[in-house]
Each structure stands twice: as structure tokens, then as C-alpha cells.
Design an enzyme around this catalytic site. Structure first.
Site, mmCIF file in Angstrom:
data_model
loop_
_atom_site.group_PDB
_atom_site.id
_atom_site.type_symbol
_atom_site.label_atom_id
_atom_site.label_comp_id
_atom_site.label_asym_id
_atom_site.label_seq_id
_atom_site.Cartn_x
_atom_site.Cartn_y
_atom_site.Cartn_z
ATOM 1 N N GLY A 120 53.600 -2.487 25.035
ATOM 2 C CA GLY A 120 52.325 -2.948 25.570
ATOM 3 C C GLY A 120 51.605 -1.881 26.363
ATOM 4 C CG ASN B 273 61.272 -6.868 28.933
ATOM 5 O OD1 ASN B 273 60.174 -6.375 29.129
ATOM 6 N ND2 ASN B 273 61.424 -8.154 28.717
ATOM 7 C CG HIS C 185 57.836 -11.346 27.333
ATOM 8 N ND1 HIS C 185 58.782 -11.845 26.456
ATOM 9 C CD2 HIS C 185 57.621 -10.049 26.949
ATOM 10 C CE1 HIS C 185 59.109 -10.907 25.588
ATOM 11 N NE2 HIS C 185 58.442 -9.815 25.871
#
Length: 287
Positions: free
Chosen positions: A39, A107, A266
């Protein structure tokens, strides 16, 4: 006896490998490699900096900026799924540091890289923590791509503070965490030359390209081969990789256990920081 400073700062812990991977080295004990998600503006430090003061007294924490992110090199080519590209790079860092075996905590995309690494070199893996892992599960009940992935791709296509905020809103259950300071920091980090183009290429590869004639075997189809003791954690309210993605790996991985955090999206390591650290430490320090 030497006293080890357990206060982690960016400058004190920042390192650069010979191969161009930026990472942070903090703490003492068995090696624990922490791999961030994907991201705009993501780095290992933004994902895990606030967890180091708790994890550092127990482990030598290696917080890696994976290829294409943070201070690490941006690859020239993306000719394979991202986990298959990043896992050998992480192993190369461990080789350079003389670390034969380590725990791994990943993650999202970083958890997918962790799973790929466990398949590639199981002898290098001690215990695994997969937090909302990408690629390891399948959406059973919801559409693909998910709401969160769509918002991320919207940002990649039209980068702005507005599209960044829309994506960040899908990352957390508690919207109060999305401060103007956080938004501005992630915006600034996303402006690194080549970073947004790299993110666009990564997600175009995953969702927009024409599938090859002989596609690689996906991670979820190989998950039964991951035999290391594994803790899978998930936010019950995850809008990026919804909870139904947990069903397959929790069923197929022979030594996996699943912990679900309620009122959590998340970013369990941020939203449920103390609970996440407690669960992880209990798992990694068991006899």
C-alpha cells in the site's frame, strides 16, 4: 554486563544491506523477521515501530522494507507474483547477517511473503505469525477484489490525499485512528520516486493482467505443505482481506492455530496493540 537499550528509534536501528534492502535491527535474542504489508507509503517502520519496545527484550527484531517499499530498492522487473520475488531477497538478507533460522511475522502481503519463504526454505523457519495473510486464503463469501483492495487500486490509478484517505478508512475498525498526521505521513512516504508506479504494477499483476498459459501454483493451494508451527491472526472486521479468507489456511495448514480479534480491521498490531503483542509473545516463547 552490557545493558541493552530497548528504546527503538528510526535512526538508531536503521541499516542497509549490501543488496539494497533497508531494514531496522533492534533487540536481543532469537531472530524475529517482521515483514510489512503493501500500500501507499508503507514501510516496516510504519507497520511495526510501536511494537518493538515490547518485542525487543525477547527477540532480535529485523524489520525489513521489502523490495519496492520504504528505503529498499525498486526491482526493474515484476515477472512473477510478488511473494516469489520478495522471499529470496529476505533470505539473502539473512545470509548476509549470518542468520540460519528465524521466526517470521508478516502482515498482509508480508504474510504472503512469509508463507512463500516457508515453502522455499522450510529449514530456515522456526515459528510463523501470519497476520491477515494475503494469498494464503480464498474469499469464500465475498467478492474479489475486496473493498479495501479496490480502494488501494483507486489510489494507484489516481493518487491524491482523498483517495489515500478512502483506502486508509478500509484498513481500520476504529476510524479515530486515522488522524491528519497519519494521513500526511503516509502521503509523504508515498511520494518516493517510483513508489506509486511500483504499487500499481504489483496490483495490476495480481488483478488486471491476462492470466498466463501456465500460471504458478497459488499459495493457498500449497498451504498444506507449510508445516512450521503457525499462528494465524485476523481482525474480525477486516475490509481488505475479510475473515472468510482464514477458513482455508486454518483448515489445511497442519500446525496452524487461529486467533480472531473483535472490533479490529487489517492492522491488528496497531488497533489491538497490547492484545496482539500478548498473543504473539505467548506463541513465540512457548517451550
Amino acid at each position: 554486563m552490557t545493558t541493552i537499550d530497548m528504546t527503538a528509534t528510526f535512526e538508531q536501528t536503521s541499516r542497509m544491506s549490501a543488496a539494497g534492502l533497508h531494514y531496522h535491527d533492534h533487540g536481543a535474542g532469537p531472530a524475529l523477521v517482521l515483514l510489512h504489508g503493501s500500500g501507499p507509503g508503507v514501510t516496516g517502520w510504519t507497520n511495526f515501530a510501536d511494537n518493538l519496545d515490547v518485542l525487543g527484550p525477547h527477540f532480535r527484531c529485523l524489520v525489513v522494507d521489502m523490495p519496492g517499499y520504504g528505503g529498499s530498492y525498486i526491482p526493474d522487473e515484476l515477472d512473477r507474483p510478488y511473494p516469489a520475488l520478495a522471499a529470496p531477497a529476505v533470505l539473502g538478507l539473512l545470509d548476509e547477517l549470518g542468520i540460519g533460522k528465524a521466526h517470521f511475522l508478516g502482515n498482509s502481503m508480508g504474510a504472503g511473503v512469509t508463507a512463500q519463504l516457508a515453502l522455499l526454505a522450510p529449514e530456515r523457519v522456526d515459528r510463523l505469525v501470519l497476520m491477515g495473510p494475503g494469498g494464503v486464503g480464498l474469499s469464500v463469501f465475498g467478492p474479489s477484489p475486496s473493498e479495501g483492495i479496490k480502494r488501494l487500486m483507486d489510489f494507484n490509478d489516481a493518487p491524491s490525499r482523498e483517495t489515500l484517505r478512502a483506502w486508509l478508512e478500509t484498513m481500520v475498525f476504529d476510524q479515530a485512528l486515522l488522524t491528519d498526521e497519519l494521513l500526511e505521513r503516509r502521503w509523504e512516504q508515498s511520494q518516493r520516486p517510483g513508489a506509486i508506479e511500483w504499487s500499481r504494477r504489483t496490483y495490476d499483476f495480481l488483478y488486471r493482467r491476462t492470466p498466463p498459459a501456465n500460471p504458478p501454483v497459488p499459495l493457498w493451494a500449497q498451504s498444506a505443505r507449510i508445516t512450521a508451527p503457525t499462528l494465524i491472526t485476523w481482525g474480525r472486521d477486516d475490509r481488505v482481506l475479510p475473515l472468510d479468507h482464514a477458513i482455508l489456511p486454518a483448515r489445511l495448514m497442519p500446525n496452524a492455530e487461529l486467533h480472531v480479534f473483535p472490533r479490529c480491521g487489517h492492522w491488528a498490531m496497531i488497533e489491538r496493540k497490547a492484545d496482539f503483542e500478548r498473543v504473539v509473545l505467548d506463541f513465540l516463547t512457548r517451550p
